[in-house]
Design an enzyme around this catalytic site. Structure first.
Site, PDB file in Angstrom:
ATOM      1  N   MET A 184       1.202  -1.308   0.032  1.00 28.16           N
ATOM      2  CA  MET A 184      -0.122  -0.085   0.290  1.00 28.16           C
ATOM      3  C   MET A 184       0.909   0.924  -0.035  1.00 28.16           C
ATOM      4  SD  MET A 184      -3.038  -1.726  -0.193  1.00 28.16           S
ATOM      5  CE  MET A 184      -4.250  -0.283  -0.034  1.00 28.16           C
ATOM      6  N   GLN A 208       3.045   0.895  10.229  1.00 34.53           N
ATOM      7  CA  GLN A 208       4.288  -0.292   9.901  1.00 34.53           C
ATOM      8  C   GLN A 208       4.817   0.395   9.408  1.00 34.53           C
ATOM      9  OE1 GLN A 208       3.109  -2.470   6.591  1.00 34.53           O
ATOM     10  NE2 GLN A 208       1.912  -3.594   7.747  1.00 34.53           N
ATOM     11  N   CYS A 227       5.980  -7.775   3.038  1.00 30.38           N
ATOM     12  CA  CYS A 227       6.198  -6.812   1.512  1.00 30.38           C
ATOM     13  C   CYS A 227       8.135  -7.525   1.128  1.00 30.38           C
ATOM     14  CB  CYS A 227       6.467  -5.595   2.202  1.00 30.38           C
ATOM     15  SG  CYS A 227       7.178  -4.863   0.887  1.00 30.38           S
ATOM     16  N   HIS A 287      -0.883 -12.474   5.485  1.00 26.63           N
ATOM     17  CA  HIS A 287      -0.923 -12.821   4.620  1.00 26.63           C
ATOM     18  C   HIS A 287      -1.052 -14.198   3.843  1.00 26.63           C
ATOM     19  CE1 HIS A 287      -0.219 -11.064   0.324  1.00 26.63           C
ATOM     20  NE2 HIS A 287      -1.339 -11.688   0.161  1.00 26.63           N
ATOM     21  N   ASN A 318      -5.520 -12.105   6.211  1.00 32.13           N
ATOM     22  CA  ASN A 318      -5.324 -10.975   4.977  1.00 32.13           C
ATOM     23  C   ASN A 318      -4.327 -11.814   3.682  1.00 32.13           C
ATOM     24  OD1 ASN A 318      -2.701  -8.393   3.223  1.00 32.13           O
ATOM     25  ND2 ASN A 318      -5.078  -7.954   3.566  1.00 32.13           N
ATOM     26  N   GLY A 376      -7.014 -11.685  -0.593  1.00 31.01           N
ATOM     27  CA  GLY A 376      -7.709 -12.274  -1.687  1.00 31.01           C
ATOM     28  C   GLY A 376      -9.110 -11.537  -1.159  1.00 31.01           C
TER      29      GLY A 376
END
Length: 317
Positions: free
Chosen positions: A1, A53, A83, A154, A194, A196
């Site tokens: 993001m 974050q 990430c 995720h 997290n 989809g």
């Protein structure tokens, strides 16, 4: 993001939900500690509850960055271990840290020592050739031993070699079952999922089946009203729902203040393009904002022109 969930975006989203926890873009510890880029932590008080974050891999530097974030009043400090970007890998942080859970635990312990607010972790289920069923429980056990109690997972692996950051958001298969299994195994942890999940309806079954939270990323950005307008009522049980018109009315003084202080209209309205996603007039709304907000001296009249494409019944829904 990165470059998406800046303070203007978060203010806009907060007008739709009073309860959802908002996250900053990832801010690197070196940028704060060595670069003095504390302006990256600017936010409006209306954004609370808001989590910052952090990215980094040096325990002492992350601790120093955490202290800076705490001084700024953030409600949570989150360490990014998910990430997959090349820039993040070159700095030895982000998803590559899935390979060194002991270092993550050390970082979290040092951060907690500097923070009266909760230090949390966002991670993947694994990276590269790791076997998620093996590495994820070991990872969670290691950081739990360091005092971490809240984790967002995720539900995809990250392929640090062979896939681009964009491909890593879509190509590795989702494994929601594994995340739910982790909640059963680590029942004392607050675990959010997290990846989809692109509608509010799609997120609710995860909560109903035992998970503690659902994190939305791109979906909340591209169709924010679909996810956030009903979240307070359906997720938190609060009797609160605003209309799209009320959201826009709430943005007007914020935009006016930004313009008065020398800001550009586009800096804010670029985050508002998806407000009417899927609704009649959405294309005209996006086109008018996209084309008009870039013009020198553009002001609230551009917002008015964009709203003219939207029928009253849509504005008031």
């Amino acid at each position: 993001m990165m470059d998406w969930t800046d303070r203007h975006c978060r203010y806009f989203h907060r007008l739709m939900s009073t309860q959802a926890l908002l996250f900053t873009e990832m801010v690197t510890a070196p940028a704060l500690v060595r670069g003095g880029a504390v302006h990256l932590l600017d936010y409006d008080a209306a954004e609370h509850p808001v989590a910052v974050q952090l990215g980094g891999s040096d325990p002492a530097e992350l601790a120093a960055a955490t202290a800076i974030c705490v001084d700024h009043g953030y409600d949570e400090v989150n360490l990014n271990v998910g990430c997959p970007s090349d820039r993040v890998q070159s700095g030895s942080f982000g998803a590559v840290l899935m390979k060194t859970p002991e270092l993550v635990a050390e970082c979290c312990a040092e951060m907690q020592a500097k923070s009266p607010v909760e230090v949390t972790v966002k991670c993947r289920i694994g990276v590269d050739d790791q076997v998620p069923e093996d590495v994820l429980p070991a990872f969670l056990s290691t950081i739990r031993a360091a005092g971490v109690r809240r984790v967002t997972i995720h539900a995809r692996k990250a392929w640090l070699q062979g896939l681009s950051p964009k491909e890593n958001r879509d190509i590795p298969p989702l494994d929601y079952d594994l995340v739910h299994a982790m909640k059963r195994e680590f029942s004392d942890l607050h675990i959010s999922i997290n990846g989809g999940i692109d509608t509010l309806d799609a997120g609710l079954p995860h909560l109903e089946n035992g998970l503690d939270g659902v994190m939305y990323g791109r979906a909340a950005y591209h169709q924010p009203a679909d996810i956030l307008l009903d979240a307070d009522r359906r997720v938190y049980g609060h009797d609160h729902r605003v209309t799209r018109r009320q959201v826009l009315d709430g943005m007007r003084p914020y935009i006016a203040d930004h313009l008065q202080n020398g800001g550009r209209l586009h800096s804010i309205t670029r985050h508002m393009l998806g407000l009417f996603a899927g609704q009649p007039g959405a294309r005209g709304w996006r086109r008018t904002l996209s084309e008009g907000a870039h013009a020198k001296g553009a002001g609230l009249e551009v917002l008015d022109a964009a709203m003219a494409h939207i029928a009253p019944e849509v504005l008031d829904f």
